[in-house]
Write a protein that holds these residues in place. Sequence first.
Motif, mmCIF file in Angstrom:
data_model
loop_
_atom_site.group_PDB
_atom_site.id
_atom_site.type_symbol
_atom_site.label_atom_id
_atom_site.label_comp_id
_atom_site.label_asym_id
_atom_site.label_seq_id
_atom_site.Cartn_x
_atom_site.Cartn_y
_atom_site.Cartn_z
ATOM 1 N N ALA A 71 -4.409 -12.606 4.379
ATOM 2 C CA ALA A 71 -5.080 -11.348 4.040
ATOM 3 C C ALA A 71 -5.138 -10.480 5.282
ATOM 4 N N GLN A 72 -4.956 -9.194 5.088
ATOM 5 C CA GLN A 72 -4.996 -8.260 6.219
ATOM 6 C C GLN A 72 -5.492 -6.902 5.754
ATOM 7 N N GLU A 73 -6.329 -6.276 6.594
ATOM 8 C CA GLU A 73 -6.680 -4.879 6.370
ATOM 9 C C GLU A 73 -6.049 -4.067 7.492
ATOM 10 N N GLY A 74 -5.503 -2.920 7.122
ATOM 11 C CA GLY A 74 -4.845 -2.085 8.109
ATOM 12 C C GLY A 74 -5.296 -0.649 8.003
ATOM 13 N N MET A 75 -5.212 0.035 9.135
ATOM 14 C CA MET A 75 -5.431 1.484 9.141
ATOM 15 C C MET A 75 -4.156 2.154 8.672
ATOM 16 N N ILE A 76 -4.277 3.034 7.686
ATOM 17 C CA ILE A 76 -3.136 3.800 7.195
ATOM 18 C C ILE A 76 -3.567 5.247 7.071
ATOM 19 N N ARG A 77 -3.018 6.084 7.928
ATOM 20 C CA ARG A 77 -3.378 7.502 7.946
ATOM 21 C C ARG A 77 -2.144 8.357 7.723
ATOM 22 N N ILE A 78 -2.279 9.284 6.793
ATOM 23 C CA ILE A 78 -1.191 10.196 6.449
ATOM 24 C C ILE A 78 -1.748 11.605 6.495
ATOM 25 N N PRO A 79 -1.100 12.540 7.204
ATOM 26 C CA PRO A 79 -1.604 13.914 7.276
ATOM 27 C C PRO A 79 -1.712 14.533 5.887
ATOM 28 N N VAL A 136 4.959 -13.393 -1.259
ATOM 29 C CA VAL A 136 4.518 -12.586 -2.397
ATOM 30 C C VAL A 136 3.279 -11.802 -1.968
ATOM 31 N N GLN A 137 3.338 -10.472 -2.063
ATOM 32 C CA GLN A 137 2.301 -9.614 -1.496
ATOM 33 C C GLN A 137 1.750 -8.641 -2.529
ATOM 34 N N GLU A 138 0.462 -8.302 -2.379
ATOM 35 C CA GLU A 138 -0.136 -7.279 -3.233
ATOM 36 C C GLU A 138 -1.294 -6.625 -2.498
ATOM 37 N N SER A 139 -1.627 -5.408 -2.928
ATOM 38 C CA SER A 139 -2.760 -4.681 -2.349
ATOM 39 C C SER A 139 -3.796 -4.414 -3.433
ATOM 40 N N PRO A 140 -4.992 -5.019 -3.329
ATOM 41 C CA PRO A 140 -6.020 -4.773 -4.338
ATOM 42 C C PRO A 140 -6.804 -3.485 -4.130
ATOM 43 N N ASN A 141 -6.714 -2.882 -2.909
ATOM 44 C CA ASN A 141 -7.574 -1.724 -2.646
ATOM 45 C C ASN A 141 -7.095 -0.931 -1.435
ATOM 46 N N ALA A 142 -7.317 0.388 -1.491
ATOM 47 C CA ALA A 142 -7.142 1.264 -0.328
ATOM 48 C C ALA A 142 -8.199 2.353 -0.416
ATOM 49 N N ILE A 143 -8.862 2.631 0.707
ATOM 50 C CA ILE A 143 -9.899 3.663 0.739
ATOM 51 C C ILE A 143 -10.263 3.943 2.196
ATOM 52 N N GLY A 153 -8.897 5.542 4.684
ATOM 53 C CA GLY A 153 -7.918 5.360 5.753
ATOM 54 C C GLY A 153 -7.620 3.900 6.041
ATOM 55 N N ARG A 154 -8.088 2.995 5.149
ATOM 56 C CA ARG A 154 -7.823 1.565 5.306
ATOM 57 C C ARG A 154 -7.210 1.025 4.014
ATOM 58 N N GLY A 155 -6.344 0.035 4.167
ATOM 59 C CA GLY A 155 -5.759 -0.620 3.006
ATOM 60 C C GLY A 155 -5.835 -2.123 3.172
ATOM 61 N N LEU A 156 -6.139 -2.817 2.088
ATOM 62 C CA LEU A 156 -6.225 -4.272 2.101
ATOM 63 C C LEU A 156 -5.019 -4.853 1.380
ATOM 64 N N ALA A 157 -4.444 -5.892 1.950
ATOM 65 C CA ALA A 157 -3.307 -6.571 1.323
ATOM 66 C C ALA A 157 -3.478 -8.074 1.452
ATOM 67 N N THR A 158 -2.989 -8.797 0.455
ATOM 68 C CA THR A 158 -3.009 -10.250 0.483
ATOM 69 C C THR A 158 -1.607 -10.769 0.242
ATOM 70 N N GLY A 159 -1.357 -11.982 0.684
ATOM 71 C CA GLY A 159 -0.032 -12.560 0.515
ATOM 72 C C GLY A 159 -0.087 -14.064 0.319
ATOM 73 N N ILE A 182 0.847 -1.201 0.000
ATOM 74 C CA ILE A 182 0.000 0.000 0.000
ATOM 75 C C ILE A 182 0.876 1.243 0.000
ATOM 76 N N LEU A 183 1.895 1.254 0.864
ATOM 77 C CA LEU A 183 2.825 2.381 0.891
ATOM 78 C C LEU A 183 3.546 2.514 -0.445
ATOM 79 N N ARG A 184 3.972 1.385 -0.989
ATOM 80 C CA ARG A 184 4.720 1.376 -2.249
ATOM 81 C C ARG A 184 3.875 1.962 -3.386
ATOM 82 N N ARG A 185 2.600 1.605 -3.423
ATOM 83 C CA ARG A 185 1.711 2.065 -4.491
ATOM 84 C C ARG A 185 1.548 3.577 -4.488
ATOM 85 N N HIS A 186 1.625 4.197 -3.308
ATOM 86 C CA HIS A 186 1.364 5.633 -3.194
ATOM 87 C C HIS A 186 2.638 6.453 -2.947
ATOM 88 N N GLY A 187 3.786 5.847 -3.162
ATOM 89 C CA GLY A 187 5.025 6.582 -3.026
ATOM 90 C C GLY A 187 5.334 7.008 -1.611
#
Length: 288
Positions: free
Chosen positions: A279-287, A250-257, A259-265, A213-218
């Motif tokens: 599979a995991q969903e996490g809270m990801i908040r960036i100011p 091997v990991q990928e994220s199909p979606n983020a919206i 303040g949450r991001g989903l990743a599978t591995g 998720i972080l990688r996808r959004h720089g």
Amino acid sequence: MDEPVAGLLKALALETNGARTEEDIFTGVSQWMPLGRVFGGQVLAQSVVAASRTVDDDRFIHSLHGYFLRPGDVEQPITFAVDRIHDGRSFSTRRTQAYQNGLPILSMIASFQDVDPGLEHQIEMPNGIPDPDSLPSDSELLRGIDHPIAQYWATGRAFDMRHIGEPVYLEKAAERVAHQAIWMKSIDPLPDDEILHRAALAYASDYSLLEPILRRHGKTWATPGLKVASLDHAMWWHRFGRVDEWLLYVQESPNAIGGRGLATGRIFNRDGVLLATVAQEGMIRIPD
């Protein structure tokens, strides 16, 4: 602070008074963490061990679904209450609640199965993956950084992690893609205990799963004001594998919206055998 693998084994060596009431009760300690919060993979692995101790020896965990409810305190012991929900001819179901100071910090339900014959297939491991011995360890990349979290990641983790391509600890990835792959294994051998290896695999599965998720959004782990927390975690064990041998995650994220991001591995051994799916969903908040 214990040596990393010794600390992991100590955390997974749960204690019990041996007396069963309505629930089976276990207690455990936590590994030291630089921010004082219990590592989610640790309490997840401890819950796996607690539940596994209440089923027959010929049944092993094949799936779990857990919710992280509150941050844990590494200075406080953790109590694990296991409810024996069901025991059938082939499957057993257990619910584990992890508590600190009377409040739940994790709620998990898990299923166990004996060895049964059936249809079998698996997805193939990706092609063109470099050998782990050809890659630098994350410990080598982080060792020279004068920061407590970087130093813990360099010297305090029980697993040798090797990103295929550049990691996103400090520098943005060259490509904004929502996938990555990592080689990992425990830095020391572990005992020949299948429950322990399955629990340790759950532990390691929580290390880096939200990074796509972080990688996808720089973004990087060093992004100012970044707040990341695991919300839930699901895992399916397909085949047994040792965590003290190289595993490809091997990991990928199909979606983020929202303040949450989903990743599978998917976790493979070195021979390309699919051991587990995560599979995991996490809270990801960036100011802003």
